[in-house]
Motif scaffolding. Structure first.
Motif: not given
Length: 80
Positions: A39-65
């Motif tokens: 929900x950052x800015x106009x991004x609407x990308x949906x990411x998987x969260x296996x076992x509620x891990x936030x690693x992919x979310x952190x990577x998305x925030x750092x690389x894309x935003x």
């Protein structure tokens, strides 16, 4: 492809989202699978969260935003 997206109902079990990354994402269920929608800015990308891990979310925030204000603890993990 038709995706059925629904917000997750908060329960005591899933309510405690301690990581700072959750201020940039919301939990959604798509076709019965739990995912995180950016929900950052106009991004609407949906990411998987296996076992509620936030690693992919952190990577998305750092690389894309280019979000680097996520605090790290002494062990290298994002602080809660």
């Amino acid at each position: 492809m038709n995706q059925n997206t629904q917000p997750i109902k908060r329960t005591k079990k899933n309510y405690l989202l301690r990581s700072q990354v959750w201020k940039y994402f919301k939990q959604v269920e798509i076709d019965g699978v739990l995912r995180a929608k950016c929900v950052h800015g106009s991004c609407t990308q949906t990411l998987s969260i296996p076992n509620w891990s936030t690693s992919s979310l952190i990577k998305h925030l750092r690389t894309v935003h280019k979000v680097d204000d996520l605090k790290k603890s002494s062990n290298g993990r994002v602080a809660t």
